[in-house]
Design an enzyme around this catalytic site. Structure first.
Site: not given
Ligand code: A3P
Length: 874
Positions: A594-595, A597, A703, A824, A828
């Protein structure tokens, strides 16, 4: 070849009549087989602590010449014949079984010897350079070290007052002892007092004839009673003089009268104390002091005993030693080297003699080898390999050779390590192999690091080297001469191998049992020497039992660690030519999840010179090899994801030159915080570059929570984010798991330190995830420079901000962008304030540690999100 044959553990021979002797049967069988050009292996084992005498009274065969008064006189000379003392004591044991070693410098010779000896015996240790400040000695109310060792005793004696008091206090409080070695110096001391002790030393002496004090309570593994005759190694020995009851000699030696002829004239030589125990009567600290280094073999044993004694048994070695000797090539070989009936009889007689007092029963053991000595790694299909193995199997059945030993050996270690998966599969299917052994894991040398592992339900045991090879048939022609072999037996390599390894499997060859019967000579001699100088209990067992014992003793070795076969010439030779090391990634994108990638992965894949793995049917673009169960599928499985043929990169805006090497990489976002991952990836890819992306750990946690919700995770849908991150340890397991997956990867500093324990900082590249999101062009340019990729791709022509998506996307044409999928860059609601505040507090220490680490790594600007997280968190 084909199959297997056998002989029996020695004690078996007692149970069969001469005509039914299993070895004789093997000889007969083998002769028949030999006519058909097949190969045999005989396996035998022996055990026991019986007195050994020369059995083969033929002048042509060298006899063991171990002079051991205790054994030869039936033990009359043993003053201390009681069983090995148990060093466990009533002392308050609040110490870890770990040794703290103070060395002079990180390269000093004795320091290295100490570390090697500890590694060999799997004793944990920490090295500190003496003279610097003391390391932390305690952890809560527990002592971190069970024994303190000084490579140079002077460094202890001359420690500054503050540190010395601190260390002595620790030793007294936790009942921890000290080992010190008198270090050689140019100045020769005569009767020099050791600072603060009623103890004097003479230095720079040449000595001979060492013996041990049978009354010393330090000795446990080592057995007193015999003398190591002859000159002792080195000319820089120190001896101790003392007249206080706190001191007791452990080892004595004599002046070397050849070196000091004047001394010997009409004088009775008094023994000189070369190893001394200080019982601690003066200051409450027990010590063992050595007048010389570990160059003298006996000091290695006494040193191990000192660790055991001074740690109150916490660092005691197990005294059981299992020995198994396999015999390869027993009925084949060059003309003139084959085993003759009288050689076989000598082998049987030796076995009987050695095992005479071992009240064990066993049965004939046969084990399989490869048909015609074929190397399994040369087979690329399972069917072919199994067909060859079946020839062996059918042969064994035809000749009433049992097929259930569960043990097999591969010629030249082929296919065992590096693991050829087909061999493991075929072994299981054809022979139901349970155990094998190899010298090659992780490498042949250094032998002290050889270990075992279990792969595909087959236990792989480390095999030890005994110094006998197919061509060593005559003692006079032994490489380096007979002295060399005797040195290995009498305190040298072979002797020490058995002392340090609880389970020993050796391979010998038929030719070692004919001619001068060097195998009989070697093993009789070494067993005699072991019985003479140690309290080890020697025994033997069939391989399956040995393997079970081994992994009971070393459960931490069960999991294999796959190395790069091309990093070891020997491994390369026994590795399929169809595999090559170009099929391995040059860099890893390790996450965390979740960074960003996937964005990074996609951008990298746009580069014509960069290629990722092919997709996995289970985990898509991620291979997830180094964490989880995929690792157990083996290296072949992993490498299949990196086909070496250079396929055109269809997603690349750059023209790809067919056939030109591509920069392979793999992205698995779970690697970042996988416990075993850095160790495993370093073993296989020590030169790989490691790329990680960091964003605010709180944002990352949220996330992930949203990711799980949109994937229909029941827990994420039934609990609020706040409920998840505040779940207690008594919460339902699934909730705790989600909490952990949200929170744990964000402890960045801790995980990065773990990676940095394996990879140097220069191989690690940290990307600021916010920059990747907001300014990917600069990030990609910097990354290319770090990876030294040529040619550079100018991403400003290929990435474009997409207003609708709210992220950068690939510019595929003038007007069209190709963005990442819906999963991705999701929409939200923002994180609730309560959770945000809680997470800022939660990550405060971790983020502070991250700032420190980034500063230590240098040249990396502190990301803005990190500054923000810290400023609002305080
Ligand atoms: P969100 O979906 O929570 O916004 P990963 O690929 O490691 O699972 O990371 C997904 C995150 O990448 C997304 O999290 C998003 O914020 C971030 N990201 C960064 N650059 C992106 C890009 N160009 N397109 C889409 N998402 C991007």
């Amino acid at each position: 070849m084909r199959c297997c044959v056998t002989a029996a553990p020695p004690y078996i021979c007692l149970q069969v009549s001469a005509t039914q002797n299993p070895l004789q049967q093997s000889v007969d069988k083998a002769n028949t087989i030999n006519e058909r050009h097949q190969r045999f292996i005989v396996f035998f084992s022996w055990s026991g602590r019986t007195a050994l005498h020369c059995l083969i009274q033929r002048d042509t065969h060298p006899a063991p010449i171990i002079n051991c008064r205790m054994i030869n006189s039936g033990g009359k000379h043993i003053r201390n014949a009681s069983p090995a003392p148990d060093h466990r004591s009533e002392a308050r044991l609040r110490i870890d079984p770990k040794v703290l070693v103070f060395v002079e410098t990180t390269y000093s010779g004795l320091g290295r010897d100490i570390a090697e000896l500890l590694v060999y015996n799997r004793i944990k240790y920490k090295i500190e350079v003496a003279g610097k400040s003391l390391p932390v000695l305690t952890n809560l109310d527990k002592g971190r070290y069970g024994v303190i060792v000084f490579e140079n005793l002077d460094k202890y004696l001359n420690m500054d007052k503050w540190n010395r008091e601190l260390l002595d206090k620790y030793c007294r409080e936790y009942s921890v002892g000290i080992v010190g070695f008198v270090s050689p110096s140019e100045e020769t001391l005569v009767g020099a007092q050791l600072r603060d002790f009623p103890l004097f030393v003479n230095t720079n002496l040449r000595l001979r004839d060492a013996s041990l004090n049978p009354l010393s309570s330090v000795l446990r593994l080592t057995r007193a009673g015999e003398t190591a005759w002859g000159a002792l190694p080195g000319d820089d020995w120190a001896v101790f003089q003392h007249n206080h009851s706190t001191y007791e000699p452990v080892e004595w030696a004599q002046r070397n009268t050849q070196e000091y002829p004047a001394d010997s004239v009409g004088q009775v030589q008094l023994p000189l104390t070369t190893v001394l125990q200080d019982r601690g009567q003066l200051d409450g600290i027990q010590r063992v002091l050595f007048g010389s280094s570990l160059r003298f073999w006996l000091h290695r044993l006494v040193f191990l005993d000192a660790l055991s004694y001074l740690s109150h048994g916490q660092l005691s070695l197990n005294l059981e030693r299992m020995i198994l000797v396999d015999i390869d090539d027993i009925f084949v070989g060059e003309k003139g080297t084959t085993l003759r009936p009288d050689d076989a009889r000598a082998l049987i007689a030796t076995q009987k003699k050695i095992a005479a007092t071992v009240p064990k029963r066993s049965r004939v053991q046969l084990f399989s080898h490869m048909w015609k000595h074929q190397q399994p790694h040369l087979y690329d299909t399972l069917t072919l390999l199994m067909t060859e193995m079946h020839l062996n199997y059918a042969f064994a059945v035809d000749h009433n050779i049992p097929t259930d030993s569960g043990y097999s050996i591969s010629p030249h270690h082929s296919g065992v390590y590096p693991a050829h998966e087909l061999l493991y599969m075929a072994w299981k299917k054809v022979w139901n192999v349970k155990v094998t052994s190899t010298e090659e894991y992780p490498h042949l040398r250094p032998a002290r690091l050889r270990r075992g592992f279990i792969h595909r339900n087959i236990m792989v045991l480390p095999r030890q080297t005994c110094g006998l090879f197919t061509h060593t048939m005559y003692i006079d022609r032994y490489p380096g001469g007979r002295d060399k072999l005797d040195e290995s037996i009498q305190g040298g390599e072979l002797f020490q191998t058995i002392v340090y390894n609880p389970i020993n499997i050796f391979m010998t060859h038929m030719s070692n049992y004919g001619s001068d019967r060097l195998a009989l000579y070697t093993f009789q001699s070494v067993i005699k020497f072991l019985q003479c100088w140690t309290n080890l209990k020697l025994a033997s067992a069939p391989p399956v039992q040995l393997a079970e014992m081994y992994f009971r003793l070393h459960p931490e070795e069960v999991d294999p660690v796959w190395g790069n076969p091309c990093d070891d010439v020997r491994h390369k030779k026994i590795w399929s030519k169809t595999k090559n090391c170009d099929s391995l990634p040059k860099f890893l994108v390790i996450g965390p999840q979740k960074t960003g990638t996937t964005a990074l992965y996609t951008f990298l894949s746009m580069h014509g010179s960069i290629a990722s793995n092919i997709a996995s049917p289970e985990t898509f673009e991620e291979v997830q090899f180094f964490n989880g169960n995929n690792y157990y599928r083996g290296l072949d499985w992993y490498m299949d994801f990196f086909p070496s043929e250079s396929l055109p990169n269809t997603s690349s805006p750059m023209p790809t030159q067919l056939g030109s090497p591509r920069f392979m990489f793999e992205k698995s976002a779970t690697y970042f915080d996988g416990e075993a991952v850095p160790k495993r990836s370093h073993a296989l890819l020590p030169h790989a570059k490691i790329v990680t992306i960091l964003i605010s750990p709180a944002k990352r946690a949220y996330s992930w929570y949203q990711h799980q919700r949109s994937h229909g995770d029941v827990i994420a849908n039934n609990y609020s984010f706040y409920q998840v991150i505040t779940a207690s340890d008594s919460a339902p397991r699934a909730l705790k798991d989600l909490r952990n997956r949200c929170l744990n990867p964000g402890k960045y500093a801790q995980h990065l330190e773990h990676w940095l324990a394996y990879y140097p900082a220069q191989q690690l590249h940290i990307i600021d995830g916010e920059q990747l999101r907001l300014n990917p062009i600069d990030v990609m340019n910097e990354l290319q420079r770090f990876l030294k990729i040529q040619p550079l791709l100018d991403y400003s022509n290929h990435l474009r901000y997409d207003v609708k998506k709210g992220f950068y996307c690939q510019a595929v044409s003038e007007k069209r962008n190709k963005c990442l999928g819906k999963s991705k860059g999701r929409q939200y609601p923002a994180m609730d304030e309560r959770s945000a505040k809680l997470l800022q507090r939660y990550y405060l220490n971790h983020n502070t540690a991250l700032v420190k680490l980034l500063k230590k790594l240098g040249s990396r600007p502190i990301p803005q999100w990190l500054k923000d997280d810290l400023s609002t968190g305080t």
